[in-house]
Scaffold this active site. Structure first.
Site, PDB file in Angstrom:
ATOM      1  N   HIS A   1       0.844  -1.288   0.029  1.00  9.00           N
ATOM      2  CA  HIS A   1       0.107   0.046   0.208  1.00  9.00           C
ATOM      3  C   HIS A   1       1.036   1.369   0.134  1.00  9.00           C
ATOM      4  O   HIS A   1       0.409   2.257  -0.166  1.00  9.00           O
ATOM      5  CB  HIS A   1      -0.938   0.128   1.207  1.00  9.00           C
TER       6      HIS A   1
ATOM      7  N   GLN B   1       0.706   6.100  11.644  1.00 14.28           N
ATOM      8  CA  GLN B   1       0.714   6.401  10.182  1.00 14.28           C
ATOM      9  C   GLN B   1       2.044   7.010   9.767  1.00 14.28           C
ATOM     10  O   GLN B   1       2.785   7.879  10.587  1.00 14.28           O
ATOM     11  CB  GLN B   1      -0.024   7.683   9.734  1.00 14.28           C
ATOM     12  N   GLY B   2       2.838   6.396   8.659  1.00 13.48           N
ATOM     13  CA  GLY B   2       4.117   6.623   8.130  1.00 13.48           C
ATOM     14  C   GLY B   2       5.028   5.476   8.725  1.00 13.48           C
ATOM     15  O   GLY B   2       6.292   5.483   8.276  1.00 13.48           O
ATOM     16  N   ASP B   3       4.541   4.713   9.515  1.00 12.30           N
ATOM     17  CA  ASP B   3       5.503   3.453   9.877  1.00 12.30           C
ATOM     18  C   ASP B   3       5.208   2.267   8.858  1.00 12.30           C
ATOM     19  O   ASP B   3       5.835   1.326   8.820  1.00 12.30           O
ATOM     20  CB  ASP B   3       5.235   2.988  11.244  1.00 12.30           C
ATOM     21  N   SER B   4       4.044   2.450   8.127  1.00  8.67           N
ATOM     22  CA  SER B   4       3.917   1.346   7.048  1.00  8.67           C
ATOM     23  C   SER B   4       5.016   0.969   6.592  1.00  8.67           C
ATOM     24  O   SER B   4       5.769   1.793   5.831  1.00  8.67           O
ATOM     25  CB  SER B   4       2.662   1.695   6.311  1.00  8.67           C
TER      26      SER B   4
ATOM     27  N   ASP C   1      -0.007  -7.543   1.769  1.00 10.05           N
ATOM     28  CA  ASP C   1       0.682  -6.128   1.953  1.00 10.05           C
ATOM     29  C   ASP C   1       2.090  -6.090   1.786  1.00 10.05           C
ATOM     30  O   ASP C   1       2.592  -5.599   2.894  1.00 10.05           O
ATOM     31  CB  ASP C   1      -0.232  -5.193   3.050  1.00 10.05           C
TER      32      ASP C   1
END
Ligand code: ARG
Length: 544
Positions: free
Chosen positions: A23, A157-160, A68
């Site tokens: 993603h 958010q942003g660690d994905s 993912d």
């Protein structure tokens, strides 16, 4: 641990490949837009290492649920640093994991300049699913959850794309997860959800093998992957090299699926040669080491051999044609110097710039209107088509105007036809019927006579093993010089006063006529070079 410029994390899988989340990327294809930052906790550290992407491979079949994962290839390797070994089975899906990233430190918070890490406990699928909301759709085999029942510690958010990892029985750090999603961040009863790396390790390895190579397991062995190859019949290839590592040298290399005409050197792993036949094959190179028991490793890639262009039967249209949204555009190529029909292995080399190739129907339209589909809305959100299609066009007269027709079938993305090349001479040449002249031609004493065969509907050049079948009635063949004269006047001596007083020539000569265009008038020239005996050309047959 790496930071990606689109605002995700990742981990070094090999020196050239970063493992991240599907993603975080926009599909599969060439992509030079991602900057990879590595080797620093502080993203502004002047000593940080940066690299640029050159290719992105999104998990095949990724549709927003499960799967993912993605690989990003860097244009230069990052060497001299440890790699994060992936878990290759499910045995490490328990205990406490470490997560890390430059993402928000709290729900709704800003991205971080300094890398943060935290430890979170495993949560089993049943418990995770019972968290309500989106969690009921958890894909058990493909996702793994982690977090505290009361929240408080989580990725955000942003660690994905970043890794979740733990030590294995040998104390080696292993990646068990890829940060994927959660409802909010660190909320009670709302765990973090991670891609289950142990489940996908083999798929990731297979995918990695197509873009540079799989991760070498500790103590295991690997062989490098040179990427997909394209070459041309009759042109020596640039040598393709493979290197083995992780085992005991020396290595022995072997290959299956190589195009005809090229071979692998068993001790160096280098492939050399000149392809003889057009087509696409799947090549697997295997290296075997010198230990006992021997270890092996393999890598696979595809190899396309294009037919050599025949002058007059090949052309390019390099003019850009805009592909507008939901519109159809055609780029023409007119062929005029290619007699007869196109070949069974004709090739269409297509270069289309587009931001969503799943929108596109790409067709070749023959001069008589026959349509050949080259690409029919495959590839999803991948960018650009750069591909050579092999098409059997033997039912088509070569001369005339051919079109590459591109139809954009879906709203939003657009692009252009950049350039395309049509090569109609490939593969098995169209059947070229033998010509025969059965009319008798007298051979008077000390005279030179000719018998002709006109060939009109054979494209391209004659074969290296063309046949000339000659039947001459004569009472002293030592008198005779028999010569084949090509349409352009080139001469090929078939018989030069051999045979002494023997009678008659009934013989088939094999001649390399590959530098001769087939079409035109061919001549069998017979000279009687000595006094007394005479005869006649009875018949002759030319197979080009
Ligand atoms: N999808 C998020 C990203 O793109 C990661 C979310 C992780 N959330 C969580 N609660 N663990 O960065």
């Amino acid at each position: 641990m790496v930071r990606l410029s689109m605002g995700c994390g990742g981990a070094l899988y090999t020196p050239t490949l970063v493992l991240t989340a599907a993603h975080c990327v926009n599909g599969t294809g060439n992509n030079t837009s991602i900057t990879i930052t590595q080797g620093a906790v502080d993203l502004q550290d002047p000593n940080r290492t940066t690299r640029q992407s050159n290719y992105v491979l999104q998990a095949p079949g990724y549709n927003g649920t499960g799967k993912d994962w993605a690989l990003i290839r860097m244009s230069q390797p990052i060497t001299g640093v440890p790699l994060l070994q992936v878990a290759t089975d499910l045995s490490l899906n328990s205990g406490t994991f470490t997560v890390a990233g430059w993402g928000a430190a709290s729900e709704g918070g800003s991205q971080q300049r300094y890398l943060l890490k935290a430890d979170v406990p495993f949560i089993n699928d049943a418990t995770c699913k019972a968290s309500g909301g989106s969690y009921s759709g958890l894909v058990d085999a493909e996702e793994i959850c982690a977090g505290f029942p009361n929240g408080g510690v989580d990725t955000c958010q942003g660690d994905s794309g970043g890794p979740m990892f733990r030590r294995d029985a040998t104390n080696t750090w292993r990646q068990v997860g890829i940060t994927s999603w959660g409802e909010g961040c660190a909320r009670p009863g709302k765990p973090g959800v991670y891609t289950e790396v142990g489940h996908f390790a083999a798929d990731i390895c297979t995918a990695a093998n197509t873009i540079g190579g799989c991760q070498t397991p500790p103590g295991g062995m690997s062989v490098s992957n040179p990427g997909n190859q394209t070459s041309t019949v009759g042109t020596a290839i640039t040598p393709v090299t493979h290197t083995a590592s992780g085992g005991t040298a020396p290595y022995t290399f072997s290959a299956t699926g190589l195009p005809a005409g090229v071979q692998i050197n068993a001790s160096t792993g280098q492939i050399t040669g000149t392809p003889t036949t057009a087509g696409t094959s799947n090549v697997t190179v295997t290296a075997t080491d010198s230990s006992s028991p021997a270890k092996t490793a393999s890598t696979s890639y595809s190899w396309t051999v294009n037919s050599a262009p025949i002058p007059g039967c090949s052309a390019t249209n390099g003019t850009d044609f805009a592909i507008n949204d939901n519109a159809t555009v055609s780029s023409p190529i007119t062929i005029s110097g290619c007699a007869g029909n196109a070949g069974t292995g004709s090739t269409v080399e297509v270069h289309i710039v587009h931001t969503y190739i799943g929108d596109l129907l790409v067709e070749l339209v023959a001069p008589d209107g026959t349509v050949y589909t080259l690409h029919n809305r495959a590839g999803g959100s991948a960018d650009n088509i750069n591909q050579t299609y092999t098409v059997n066009l033997s039912g088509e007269v070569a001369n005339g105007t051919w079109n590459l027709r591109v139809n954009d079938n879906a709203s939003a993305d657009t692009g252009r036809i950049d350039t395309w090349t049509l090569n109609l001479g490939g593969g098995t040449p169209p059947t070229c019927a033998p010509g025969t002249n059965g009319t008798d031609v007298n051979i008077p004493d000390n005279a030179t006579v000719n018998s002709t065969i006109a060939i009109a509907s054979c494209s391209g050049n004659a074969s290296t093993a063309s046949k000339v079948e000659v039947h001459i009635v004569h009472t002293y063949i030592g008198d005779l010089v028999v010569t084949l004269v090509a349409p352009d006047g080139s001469t090929y001596v078939l018989h030069n006063r051999a045979g002494g007083s023997a009678d008659n020539i009934n013989q088939t000569y094999t001649v390399n006529l590959s530098s001769e265009a087939r079409n035109g008038t061919w001549t069998l020239r017979v000279q009687d070079a000595a006094t007394a005996d005479t005869g006649r050309i009875d018949s002759w047959t030319l197979t080009l």
